[in-house]
Design a protein around this motif. Structure first.
Motif, short mmCIF file in Angstrom:
data_model
loop_
_atom_site.label_atom_id
_atom_site.label_comp_id
_atom_site.label_asym_id
_atom_site.label_seq_id
_atom_site.Cartn_x
_atom_site.Cartn_y
_atom_site.Cartn_z
N ARG A 279 0.82 -1.22 0.00
CA ARG A 279 0.00 0.00 0.00
C ARG A 279 0.85 1.27 0.00
NH1 ARG A 279 -5.53 -1.37 3.36
NH2 ARG A 279 -5.59 -3.58 2.89
N GLN A 280 2.00 1.20 -0.63
CA GLN A 280 2.91 2.34 -0.71
C GLN A 280 3.22 2.65 -2.16
OE1 GLN A 280 2.84 3.46 2.73
NE2 GLN A 280 4.92 4.03 2.21
N GLY A 281 3.78 3.83 -2.39
CA GLY A 281 4.33 4.13 -3.70
C GLY A 281 5.74 3.60 -3.79
N PRO A 282 6.34 3.58 -4.99
CA PRO A 282 7.67 3.02 -5.18
C PRO A 282 8.76 3.94 -4.62
CG PRO A 282 6.95 4.06 -7.20
CD PRO A 282 5.78 4.14 -6.25
N GLY A 283 9.96 3.39 -4.47
CA GLY A 283 11.11 4.20 -4.09
C GLY A 283 11.46 4.12 -2.62
N ASP A 284 12.44 4.92 -2.23
CA ASP A 284 12.89 4.99 -0.84
C ASP A 284 11.74 5.47 0.04
OD1 ASP A 284 14.14 5.39 1.55
OD2 ASP A 284 15.65 6.77 0.81
N ARG A 693 1.77 9.49 -2.82
CA ARG A 693 1.99 10.69 -3.62
C ARG A 693 2.66 10.38 -4.95
NH1 ARG A 693 6.00 14.36 -0.11
NH2 ARG A 693 4.58 13.67 1.52
N GLN A 694 3.31 9.20 -5.08
CA GLN A 694 3.98 8.86 -6.35
C GLN A 694 3.02 8.25 -7.36
OE1 GLN A 694 4.71 7.67 -3.28
NE2 GLN A 694 6.85 7.10 -3.15
N LEU A 695 1.79 7.95 -6.97
CA LEU A 695 0.81 7.34 -7.87
C LEU A 695 -0.23 8.39 -8.22
CD1 LEU A 695 0.43 3.89 -6.05
CD2 LEU A 695 2.05 4.54 -7.84
N ARG A 696 -0.02 9.10 -9.34
CA ARG A 696 -0.80 10.30 -9.64
C ARG A 696 -1.68 10.17 -10.87
NH1 ARG A 696 3.49 15.21 -9.32
NH2 ARG A 696 4.30 14.20 -11.21
#
Length: 753
Positions: A279-284, A693-696
């Motif tokens: 349930r997160q966006g990708p990346g650090d 926030r990375q899934l827009r």
């Protein structure tokens, strides 16, 4: 001199004189004719050009230019230069040792790739460095473990800390104990509950059966949904720990005697590693939306969305020791797996003296990772980028995932280097990318996109991804965003399928025959792209068109099911496994490499970009109709008229755009290409908050309940799901207006300037 000879000489002189006069006259006449013809020809050409310029666009010029560039010797030269032998050698070299992200071996491989690309004459090669959060297991007495204990002290059973080595070439797999990325650390001792595949529906079904998972350890079989979602679902329902195992129903259906190294199926000691994030966006996770470089604020750990409960990966041999001892109601028929036992849901063991002890110990560290980016500068449009990439890091040896893709990428880069030596340069800039830290949660590519978002939004034409390029011999599988779907399918017709002996059948033909999940009434289709690999940030964060492909596992000899390949993320994903069971002569690698080559050339060389906007029109119309049939919309009298008007308007504009673009003048190529490039970006939401926030992307996005899957109109559907529970439908109306605005914006992008 005799009289005879003198007479002969005089006669010959007279003949030569007559011949010269005739030749001179003929030459003059011929010259006049030629000059007249040439003047007439060029007069006609000039007239045609003037007429074409004034009356009709230079369609023929575009077609001729495209034919010259794409059907030239350069394309044939590239395809002919690709060698299966080189791909085999690449795969053997890159998968020889474990190379987890940030490891010395993985960093050395990054340096090797950079050196190769420089030697091939690439115009620029960089190693982009990031400092990201990672976790690592301990190798000493604090190793991760699961134990069955009698009276809380006596150990009855203990899980294996590393996979069993079944071949000598796997010895180095012991260097990194089994663990799940970003799992929480902790010790738990509790009763055990079997939760099937760990989906939200499965946990609700347990609740309906009167079985609570609160403060329990759940054991879940791999499959159906992303493992990180299994862990987050368990935590949300109150579980204190999660164990995920590979059930033989999915991974060894031919029985325990027919597994690796005798066959391609996973042995009972095999373990699938992976990330526990969900349930997160990708990346650090410490820098969502921003690159992990110096000067960037990092979130505290308690606000980074890391998993909150300990999670472990387990073999089905070890899982059997737990499941065979469990009590409670018998699991439903569709919950029964492939182990030779009756599955019960628990909680707890039949022997009341037994309990399950689980211990996860891992250390969180900031580590350095490297992406390698190689550029071949374009000629006509150097500020337009066509990117192709593949991640380099692996959980262990990673022969299929990801080195099958790396082996192809490196051979393709060598072929491009040969073209450069022969004088070729692409129309647009080509960028080849070797990503790092994809396995822990698509980190390396996400950080690069975040750091270069403004440039890529303006200049990137498309990103092409080939993560697990070859993991089976069933069929080619191609997924893409709507603008590239027609092209992706059509290119499969141009490559012969190597799995059909002595045949001229294409990848397209074999796909239609074998993969019933990928066509309707004989017409193949592409799925859209959700979360699976390094295209995520390109597509869902900045709106760059993307495609991804793989020759997949399934079909013949695999019980007729397309599925993930059985040794996925295990220590048995080796060169030996690929060569012995999947692609002995590396012909499939070669075919996938040729597909990659023509895809890259189509996008980097075609004067008119081969995008299709009406695919979006048809898609939006179909999905809008599904909304219209939504029972909740009807019941609440939610007004969606403006949305349907926007969809209809987009359809009208896109069809006009497609009709007009085939007759454009060459001077308008840049304008039309930019319109197609920018279309996807109209669907990127930058005003209202996005979570994550990375899934827009407002048209399509990953399903946060299953990151392997996706959903259309994700923000709107999420708002509906919340409104059904809360009764507040204002946010639904707001999301409809946002969606309407985005579709109208996309239509405006395509309108004539």
């Amino acid at each position: 001199m005799s009289v005879k000879n003198a007479t002969k000489t005089s006669s010959e002189s007279s003949s030569k004189s007559d011949f010269l006069k005739f030749f001179s006259t003929f030459s003059v006449v011929l010259l006049v004719v030629c000059v007249s013809f040439i003047c007439g020809y060029f007069t006609n050409v000039i007239h045609r050009v003037i007429v074409d310029e004034k009356v009709q666009p230079q369609t023929d010029s575009i077609k001729t230019l495209r034919k010259r560039r794409l059907a030239s010797d350069f394309r044939s030269q590239l395809l002919n230069s690709l060698k299966a032998k080189n791909m085999k050698e690449n795969l053997e070299y890159f998968s020889r040792e474990p190379h987890f992200a940030s490891s010395e071996r993985n960093n050395d491989l990054a340096g090797d790739i950079a050196a190769k690309w420089r030697s091939y004459g690439f115009h620029q090669v960089e190693m982009a460095k990031y400092r990201v959060l990672m976790n690592f297991p301990y190798k000493d007495l604090k190793r991760n473990k699961v134990e069955i204990r009698r009276n809380h002290n006596e150990v009855v059973f203990k899980s294996q800390p590393v996979e069993k080595v079944l071949r000598e070439d796997e010895l180095k797999s012991k260097e990194l104990p089994v663990f799940l990325g970003f799992s929480a650390s902790g010790k738990v001792e509790s009763e055990i509950v079997y939760a099937n595949f760990g989906t939200e529906k499965d946990f609700e079904q347990l609740k309906g059966m009167g079985v609570s998972v609160k403060n329990k350890i759940v054991i879940i079989r791999q499959g159906r949904v992303f493992r990180g979602n299994k862990v987050s679902n368990a935590a949300l329902h109150g579980a204190s720990g999660a164990i995920i195992y590979t059930d033989p129903e999915e991974f060894a259906p031919d029985g325990p005697l027919n597994t690796f190294p005798k066959s391609w199926w996973l042995p009972d000691t095999g373990i699938q590693r992976g990330s526990a994030m969900g349930r997160q966006g990708p990346g650090d996770p410490l820098t969502p939306g921003f690159p992990s470089v110096d000067g960037i604020y990092r979130n505290p750990l308690n606000k980074s969305g890391l998993p909150t409960i300990p999670a472990m990966a387990m073999s089905y041999g070890d899982a059997k020791e737990i499941l065979r001892r469990m009590k409670g109601p018998k699991a439903p028929d569709d919950w029964q797996g492939g182990l030779d036992l009756s599955y019960h849901v628990g909680p707890g063991f039949k022997d009341k003296r037994l309990s399950l002890h689980m211990e996860v110990n891992s250390k969180l560290e900031i580590r350095t990772i490297y992406n390698v980016i190689g550029k071949i500068r374009g000629t006509e449009e150097p500020d337009r980028y066509v990117l192709m990439g593949n991640h380099r890091d692996a959980w262990v040896f990673g022969a299929a995932d990801p080195i099958s893709g790396t082996a192809i990428l490196m051979e393709l880069s060598r072929g491009l280097g040969e073209l450069l030596k022969s004088g070729w340069r692409p129309r647009r800039t080509i960028m080849l990318c070797s990503w790092d830290a994809e396995e822990i949660f698509v980190v390396g590519s996400a950080e690069y996109v975040e750091e270069n978002a403004q440039i890529l939004q303006d200049r990137a034409v498309a990103y092409l991804n080939m993560d697990v390029a070859v993991n089976g011999n069933f069929s080619i599988n191609v997924d893409a965003n709507p603008l590239l779907q027609n092209l992706a399918i059509s290119l499969t017709k141009e490559i012969l399928d190597p799995t059909v002996q002595n045949s001229q059948r294409s990848m397209y033909d074999v796909m239609v025959e074998r993969d019933v999940t990928k066509h309707v009434n004989g017409s193949p289709f592409c799925d859209n792209l959700s979360f699976g690999s390094d295209y995520v940030a390109f597509y869902h964060f900045i709106g760059v068109s993307c495609a991804d492909w793989s020759y997949i596992f399934g079909g013949r000899g695999t019980h007729g099911i397309r599925r993930s390949y059985p040794v996925y993320h295990s220590s048995h994903d080796t060169f030996y496994w690929i060569k012995t069971f999947i692609d002995p002569e590396f012909k499939t690698h070669l075919a996938v490499g040729k597909f990659a080559a023509i895809f890259l050339l189509e996008l980097s060389e075609s004067p008119l970009l081969p995008f299709n906007t009406t695919t979006y029109a048809n898609l939006l119309h179909s999905k809008a109709r599904e909304l219209e049939r939504n029972w909740h919309f009807k019941r609440r009298n939610i007004n969606s008229t403006a949305l349907f008007n926007a969809v209809n308007n987009f359809a009208k504009v896109s069809h006009e755009f497609e009709a007009n673009k085939v007759t454009i003048n060459t001077k308008d190529l840049r304008l039309v290409n930019d319109q197609m490039m920018q279309l996807e970006k109209a669907f990127i939401q930058t005003v209202e908050p996005n979570n994550p926030r990375q899934l827009r992307h407002v048209i399509y996005g990953p399903d946060l309940l299953n990151l392997y899957g996706g959903k259309y109109f994700p923000r709107l559907i999420h708002a509906v799901e919340i409104a059904i529970k809360s009764g507040d439908w204002q946010q639904v109306e707001k999301e409809i207006s946002l969606l309407t605005f985005s579709i109208n914006s996309a239509a405006n992008v395509l309108k004539p300037i």
